[in-house]
Design an enzyme around this catalytic site. Structure first.
Site, PDB file in Angstrom:
ATOM      1  N   GLU A 121       0.860  -1.189   0.000  1.00 48.89           N
ATOM      2  CA  GLU A 121       0.000   0.000   0.000  1.00 48.89           C
ATOM      3  C   GLU A 121       0.892   1.233   0.000  1.00 48.89           C
ATOM      4  O   GLU A 121       1.773   1.379   0.846  1.00 48.89           O
ATOM      5  CB  GLU A 121      -0.927  -0.021   1.228  1.00 48.89           C
ATOM      6  CG  GLU A 121      -1.891   1.152   1.225  1.00 48.89           C
ATOM      7  CD  GLU A 121      -3.207   0.865   1.955  1.00 48.89           C
ATOM      8  OE1 GLU A 121      -3.456  -0.296   2.330  1.00 48.89           O
ATOM      9  OE2 GLU A 121      -3.984   1.818   2.133  1.00 48.89           O
ATOM     10  N   ARG A 122       0.657   2.090  -0.985  1.00 47.08           N
ATOM     11  CA  ARG A 122       1.459   3.314  -1.156  1.00 47.08           C
ATOM     12  C   ARG A 122       2.944   2.994  -1.352  1.00 47.08           C
ATOM     13  O   ARG A 122       3.813   3.771  -0.943  1.00 47.08           O
ATOM     14  CB  ARG A 122       1.289   4.272   0.021  1.00 47.08           C
ATOM     15  CG  ARG A 122      -0.145   4.506   0.440  1.00 47.08           C
ATOM     16  CD  ARG A 122      -1.012   5.016  -0.672  1.00 47.08           C
ATOM     17  NE  ARG A 122      -2.409   5.146  -0.262  1.00 47.08           N
ATOM     18  CZ  ARG A 122      -3.382   5.462  -1.104  1.00 47.08           C
ATOM     19  NH1 ARG A 122      -3.145   5.635  -2.386  1.00 47.08           N
ATOM     20  NH2 ARG A 122      -4.610   5.575  -0.673  1.00 47.08           N
ATOM     21  N   LYS A 240      -4.314  -0.407  13.772  1.00 43.54           N
ATOM     22  CA  LYS A 240      -5.196   0.602  13.168  1.00 43.54           C
ATOM     23  C   LYS A 240      -6.611   0.126  13.451  1.00 43.54           C
ATOM     24  O   LYS A 240      -7.055  -0.881  12.889  1.00 43.54           O
ATOM     25  CB  LYS A 240      -4.924   0.680  11.663  1.00 43.54           C
ATOM     26  CG  LYS A 240      -5.876   1.586  10.887  1.00 43.54           C
ATOM     27  CD  LYS A 240      -5.425   1.734   9.433  1.00 43.54           C
ATOM     28  CE  LYS A 240      -6.385   2.550   8.604  1.00 43.54           C
ATOM     29  NZ  LYS A 240      -5.919   2.723   7.213  1.00 43.54           N
ATOM     30  N   GLU A 244     -10.742   4.493   9.070  1.00 46.68           N
ATOM     31  CA  GLU A 244     -10.923   4.175   7.643  1.00 46.68           C
ATOM     32  C   GLU A 244     -11.570   2.804   7.440  1.00 46.68           C
ATOM     33  O   GLU A 244     -11.098   1.985   6.657  1.00 46.68           O
ATOM     34  CB  GLU A 244      -9.584   4.249   6.897  1.00 46.68           C
ATOM     35  CG  GLU A 244      -9.023   5.659   6.855  1.00 46.68           C
ATOM     36  CD  GLU A 244      -7.837   5.834   5.922  1.00 46.68           C
ATOM     37  OE1 GLU A 244      -7.074   4.885   5.762  1.00 46.68           O
ATOM     38  OE2 GLU A 244      -7.707   6.940   5.363  1.00 46.68           O
ATOM     39  N   ARG A 288     -11.996  17.325   9.833  1.00 47.99           N
ATOM     40  CA  ARG A 288     -11.193  16.117  10.057  1.00 47.99           C
ATOM     41  C   ARG A 288      -9.984  16.399  10.946  1.00 47.99           C
ATOM     42  O   ARG A 288      -9.573  15.554  11.737  1.00 47.99           O
ATOM     43  CB  ARG A 288     -10.760  15.582   8.686  1.00 47.99           C
ATOM     44  CG  ARG A 288      -9.752  14.480   8.733  1.00 47.99           C
ATOM     45  CD  ARG A 288      -9.587  13.899   7.344  1.00 47.99           C
ATOM     46  NE  ARG A 288      -8.418  13.027   7.287  1.00 47.99           N
ATOM     47  CZ  ARG A 288      -8.027  12.376   6.198  1.00 47.99           C
ATOM     48  NH1 ARG A 288      -8.724  12.494   5.074  1.00 47.99           N
ATOM     49  NH2 ARG A 288      -6.967  11.607   6.223  1.00 47.99           N
ATOM     50  N   LYS A 312       0.379  10.629  13.446  1.00 50.97           N
ATOM     51  CA  LYS A 312       1.004  11.183  12.236  1.00 50.97           C
ATOM     52  C   LYS A 312       1.496  12.603  12.508  1.00 50.97           C
ATOM     53  O   LYS A 312       0.894  13.318  13.323  1.00 50.97           O
ATOM     54  CB  LYS A 312       0.008  11.189  11.083  1.00 50.97           C
ATOM     55  CG  LYS A 312      -0.330   9.793  10.591  1.00 50.97           C
ATOM     56  CD  LYS A 312      -1.142   9.822   9.300  1.00 50.97           C
ATOM     57  CE  LYS A 312      -1.453   8.393   8.860  1.00 50.97           C
ATOM     58  NZ  LYS A 312      -2.191   8.311   7.591  1.00 50.97           N
ATOM     59  N   ASP A 317      -3.121  14.165   6.988  1.00 42.71           N
ATOM     60  CA  ASP A 317      -2.566  12.916   6.447  1.00 42.71           C
ATOM     61  C   ASP A 317      -1.331  13.156   5.585  1.00 42.71           C
ATOM     62  O   ASP A 317      -1.442  13.131   4.356  1.00 42.71           O
ATOM     63  CB  ASP A 317      -3.637  12.192   5.622  1.00 42.71           C
ATOM     64  CG  ASP A 317      -3.211  10.790   5.231  1.00 42.71           C
ATOM     65  OD1 ASP A 317      -2.203  10.311   5.765  1.00 42.71           O
ATOM     66  OD2 ASP A 317      -3.890  10.177   4.387  1.00 42.71           O
ATOM     67  N   GLU A 339       4.732   9.416  13.828  1.00 48.26           N
ATOM     68  CA  GLU A 339       4.653   8.623  12.590  1.00 48.26           C
ATOM     69  C   GLU A 339       4.917   9.552  11.409  1.00 48.26           C
ATOM     70  O   GLU A 339       4.112  10.426  11.096  1.00 48.26           O
ATOM     71  CB  GLU A 339       3.274   7.959  12.438  1.00 48.26           C
ATOM     72  CG  GLU A 339       3.159   7.116  11.176  1.00 48.26           C
ATOM     73  CD  GLU A 339       1.821   6.388  11.021  1.00 48.26           C
ATOM     74  OE1 GLU A 339       0.993   6.401  11.957  1.00 48.26           O
ATOM     75  OE2 GLU A 339       1.596   5.821   9.937  1.00 48.26           O
ATOM     76  N   GLU A 345       3.731   9.185  -0.722  1.00 48.27           N
ATOM     77  CA  GLU A 345       2.345   9.051  -1.179  1.00 48.27           C
ATOM     78  C   GLU A 345       1.807  10.345  -1.767  1.00 48.27           C
ATOM     79  O   GLU A 345       1.082  10.325  -2.757  1.00 48.27           O
ATOM     80  CB  GLU A 345       1.465   8.598   0.005  1.00 48.27           C
ATOM     81  CG  GLU A 345      -0.020   8.609  -0.318  1.00 48.27           C
ATOM     82  CD  GLU A 345      -0.913   8.157   0.836  1.00 48.27           C
ATOM     83  OE1 GLU A 345      -0.378   7.760   1.893  1.00 48.27           O
ATOM     84  OE2 GLU A 345      -2.141   8.193   0.657  1.00 48.27           O
ATOM     85  N   HIS A 473      -4.493  18.561   0.450  1.00 51.86           N
ATOM     86  CA  HIS A 473      -5.355  17.474  -0.050  1.00 51.86           C
ATOM     87  C   HIS A 473      -6.079  17.812  -1.348  1.00 51.86           C
ATOM     88  O   HIS A 473      -7.276  17.571  -1.491  1.00 51.86           O
ATOM     89  CB  HIS A 473      -6.355  17.039   1.018  1.00 51.86           C
ATOM     90  CG  HIS A 473      -6.405  15.540   1.138  1.00 51.86           C
ATOM     91  ND1 HIS A 473      -6.699  14.719   0.067  1.00 51.86           N
ATOM     92  CD2 HIS A 473      -6.185  14.709   2.187  1.00 51.86           C
ATOM     93  CE1 HIS A 473      -6.653  13.462   0.467  1.00 51.86           C
ATOM     94  NE2 HIS A 473      -6.327  13.421   1.734  1.00 51.86           N
ATOM     95  N   TRP A 493     -12.989  13.049   1.820  1.00 54.64           N
ATOM     96  CA  TRP A 493     -12.053  12.448   0.863  1.00 54.64           C
ATOM     97  C   TRP A 493     -11.991  13.264  -0.428  1.00 54.64           C
ATOM     98  O   TRP A 493     -11.417  12.817  -1.414  1.00 54.64           O
ATOM     99  CB  TRP A 493     -12.454  10.990   0.550  1.00 54.64           C
ATOM    100  CG  TRP A 493     -12.078  10.029   1.641  1.00 54.64           C
ATOM    101  CD1 TRP A 493     -11.251  10.278   2.698  1.00 54.64           C
ATOM    102  CD2 TRP A 493     -12.487   8.659   1.786  1.00 54.64           C
ATOM    103  NE1 TRP A 493     -11.134   9.164   3.497  1.00 54.64           N
ATOM    104  CE2 TRP A 493     -11.885   8.151   2.959  1.00 54.64           C
ATOM    105  CE3 TRP A 493     -13.319   7.809   1.037  1.00 54.64           C
ATOM    106  CZ2 TRP A 493     -12.078   6.844   3.410  1.00 54.64           C
ATOM    107  CZ3 TRP A 493     -13.510   6.509   1.490  1.00 54.64           C
ATOM    108  CH2 TRP A 493     -12.891   6.032   2.665  1.00 54.64           C
TER     109      TRP A 493
HETATM  110  C1  GCV Z   1      -2.548   2.312   5.252  1.00 51.28           C
HETATM  111  C2  GCV Z   1      -3.921   7.256   4.190  1.00 51.28           C
HETATM  112  C3  GCV Z   1      -3.458   6.394   3.054  1.00 51.28           C
HETATM  113  C4  GCV Z   1      -3.866   4.950   3.271  1.00 51.28           C
HETATM  114  C5  GCV Z   1      -3.292   4.497   4.611  1.00 51.28           C
HETATM  115  C6  GCV Z   1      -3.838   5.404   5.701  1.00 51.28           C
HETATM  116  C7  GCV Z   1      -3.284   5.062   7.064  1.00 51.28           C
HETATM  117  O1  GCV Z   1      -5.297   7.384   4.185  1.00 51.28           O
HETATM  118  O2  GCV Z   1      -3.976   6.887   1.858  1.00 51.28           O
HETATM  119  O3  GCV Z   1      -3.362   4.184   2.222  1.00 51.28           O
HETATM  120  O4  GCV Z   1      -3.614   3.160   4.877  1.00 51.28           O
HETATM  121  O5  GCV Z   1      -3.484   6.729   5.412  1.00 51.28           O
HETATM  122  O6  GCV Z   1      -2.308   5.697   7.440  1.00 51.28           O
HETATM  123  O7  GCV Z   1      -3.797   4.186   7.720  1.00 51.28           O
END
Ligand code: GCV
Length: 665
Positions: A121-122, A240, A244, A288, A312, A317, A339, A345, A473, A493
């Site tokens: 992912e990413r 997590k 999401e 958000r 984060k 994000d 984080e 990304e 974003h 989103w």
């Molecule tokens: C792993 C963002 C990314 C997702 C990621 C998420 C996260 O939304 O686009 O790909 O998922 O962050 O950090 O959990």
């Protein structure tokens, strides 16, 4: 496989070179390229264990013409050898050396968002470097990875994606992970796993996942016992949950603390930890950016001792620029973990040159005022994680310049007070070999300085051509390109939720009369962000919605400044290309060409970003572009609703000339 024969007089040097040809000749050497091998250095020193030193601490010194490394443990010795290796390349290892080191954080981990089907992912450097689907683990690559991580001081790896597959905890995967852990342990790296909240249901048919249900608690205790039987030094879980669409304790009316503490209890007898992510948001909230504080502040003080909340760097994000997450200033009784996202990304994947040393320095040094002035973020957090940018590509990262971000993350995890400039300097000198016959002074002036210049300007360039002045974003689907026009679907989103552009102006009002986000920060920051006079200009539209004709410090209107920033971003990347042209004599043809191709793509993408964002916002501002900026290239009507063609792995496609291939989805 790409071959990078580095060096001006490259053809001459490879065969004639007196020293052994370093592994870096094909770009896979990373920052160990210019160094002597580890064993050679180890064999040239006297190692000694010194119980007065902390376990990971070292001291390098000379006595009676001999070189010594004192260390608190084997780990400290390893870090000492790598520090000496680095010092040698940097020319700082001469007689009389006295060099000490000790990590600032005990936990310094990479988070791999690798899936069990080998996708990442990413991830922008090929499939998973762990090769989950292969019959055997890729031992050689894991060893190389271990060496690279250890050389910059990292001591942990979360092997799988936070969007976890429950099968990671079945017997077959635990056995496989144990083999990987056996190798990583040799490099001082602890193994951690991401877990899925619903694992007990999937793997054992339990009916629910209520963290207060004794059956669920027992399941996790049994699972911990099973894992530790296979991996005695297992690090713990990354989670997590209720984020999401992932399940979590809130589905059972429980809190994040209830969930984290249940897992913590299972791991506690073995010394394991829970890294519980604070990345939470829901479509119903008006902002958000407010939600992590809203959910986690009431839980401050309720987490078990072996829980760390992983946050984060920014409240949304991993955007090219965000203010730091207000949680860093507010949680007082909870252990926190930074984080960062090493993988790019939101900064052009592995196509754009974007050095994150400056991004992370900005965040780590930001003052939270949690205990009055002088309370920087780096002191507020107890541990640090980076989302890895690694894959099966021979150079691990898909771009030699993306390696700089892995390096920078490791160095800042070891010492968060290092400057981005120093780290850039170290990375360049260790990664690129000085051509034979070239004087160190000439190499410094003609190669090291210009490359450092590019690195240090690169992140701001991306901010300028993607989303300047606090915009954020503005991305479309894969997060590679612009889509400021998108407003359909889940509001939080869509770019329109964030830029709020209309005929009156642009920006997200997070002031006291808007979403109130400013008041999640401690004073005097809260008032500084709230007040237009004191809000930093680079975060202006993060915190304020302003009229197009609002006058900035420069005396220019907001509209003109937006246009000028996009234009500056383009020009800066053009400048990188021009600089790179002049560096042709100092690197191998293959390395030069590959970088030139990527910089061309970056320059073309930057124009696409500018055309899309300036063109779209112009439909609201109704104002002309300032006279001194480059005119838009593509009319906005042929960009709206379109995105870049991507391959099956989500990698963006460009034509021969480096132009993004824009298609209607
Ligand atoms: C792993 C963002 C990314 C997702 C990621 C998420 C996260 O939304 O686009 O790909 O998922 O962050 O950090 O959990």
């Amino acid at each position: 496989m790409r071959k990078y024969f580095i060096g001006a007089l490259a053809g001459l040097l490879a065969a004639a070179c007196a020293r052994p040809v370093p592994v870096a000749q094909d770009g896979t050497g990373l920052w160990l390229a210019a160094a002597r091998p580890y064993d050679e250095i180890l064999n040239g020193i006297h190692p000694a264990f010194n119980p007065r030193l902390a376990p990971e601490e070292y001291r390098i010194y000379d006595k009676d013409g001999e070189r010594y490394i004192d260390a608190g443990s084997e780990a400290g010795l390893r870090y000492g050898v790598y520090a000496l290796q680095r010092a040698e390349v940097l020319g700082e290892a001469g007689p009389g050396i006295d060099l000490s080191g000790k990590p600032y954080y005990d936990i310094r981990v990479l988070n791999h968002w690798d899936n069990l089907d080998d996708t990442v992912e990413r991830g922008y450097a090929g499939l998973s470097m762990w090769e989950w689907t292969a019959p055997e683990i890729p031992e050689e690559r894991i060893r190389r990875y271990g060496e690279l991580c250890a050389s910059i001081g990292l001591n942990g790896s979360v092997l799988n994606n936070v969007n976890a597959n429950p099968l990671i905890l079945d017997a077959e995967h635990i056995a496989r992970v144990a083999k990987m852990a056996d190798i990583l342990r040799e490099y001082g790296i602890k193994t951690y796993l991401s877990i899925k909240w619903t694992s007990p249901m999937t793997l054992s048919g339990l009916k629910g996942g209520d963290p207060l249900d004794p059956k669920v608690r027992q399941w996790w205790k049994d699972k911990a016992k099973e894992i530790y039987a296979a991996i005695p030094d297992f690090g713990g879980f990354l989670v997590k949950a209720n984020s999401e669409g992932q399940a979590g304790p809130q589905d059972y009316g429980r809190t994040h603390a209830d969930g984290a503490n249940m897992l913590a209890e299972a791991l506690q007898p073995y010394g394991g930890i829970v890294m519980w992510r604070a990345f939470v948001y829901s479509p119903t909230s008006p902002d958000r950016a407010n939600q992590a504080v809203e959910e986690f502040l009431p839980l401050d003080g309720q987490f078990a001792d072996n829980v760390i909340v992983q946050i984060k760097n920014g409240p949304v994000d991993f955007q090219p620029r965000e203010p730091f997450s207000p949680l860093f200033g507010r949680l007082k009784e909870t252990k926190m973990m930074m984080e960062f996202q090493i993988t790019q990304e939101y900064l052009g994947f592995s196509n754009h040159l974007a050095y994150h040393g400056t991004t992370w320095e900005e965040c780590l040094q930001a003052d939270t005022y949690r205990q009055g002035p002088g309370s920087p973020v780096y002191k507020a957090v107890n541990a640090i994680a980076g989302v890895a940018n690694t894959g099966q590509d021979p150079d691990f990262c898909g771009y030699v310049f993306a390696q700089a971000n892995w390096y920078a993350f490791g160095r800042l995890a070891w010492d968060p007070t290092l400057s981005a400039a120093q780290i850039a300097d170290e990375w360049v000198r260790q990664t690129f070999l000085k051509p034979e016959g070239m004087s160190p002074k000439a190499f410094e002036k003609k190669f090291v300085m210009p490359v450092k210049g590019i690195l240090m300007a690169s992140r701001e360039a991306v901010v300028d051509y993607e989303m300047p002045l606090g915009l954020h974003h503005l991305f479309g689907g894969t997060h590679y390109g612009p889509a400021p026009w998108e407003r359909l679907g889940r509001p939080d989103w869509t770019p329109a939720y964030y830029h709020q552009a209309d005929s009156a102006g642009i920006g997200f009002d997070r002031t006291r009369t808007g979403s109130g986000n400013v008041d999640q920060y401690n004073e005097p920051l809260a008032s500084a962000f709230n007040d237009l006079e004191t809000c930093p200009e680079n975060l202006l539209l993060w915190f304020h919605h302003l009229p197009w004709d609002y006058k900035l410090a420069s005396g220019r209107t907001l509209w003109d400044e937006i246009c000028l920033h996009y234009d500056r971003g383009i020009r800066t990347v053009d400048g990188f290309r021009a600089t790179w042209q002049g560096l042709k004599p100092y690197v191998s043809p293959a390395l030069w060409e590959e970088t030139d191709r990527k910089l061309t793509i970056q320059a073309r993408d930057a124009r696409w970003w500018r055309d899309a964002c300036v063109g779209y916002f112009q439909t609201f501002s109704g104002r002309p572009l300032p006279a001194d900026v480059e005119p838009l290239k593509t009319p906005i009507d042929s960009l709206i609703g379109r995105s870049i063609l991507s391959d099956q792995l989500g990698m963006p496609q460009h034509d021969e000339a480096g132009n993004p291939i824009i298609v209607k989805p």
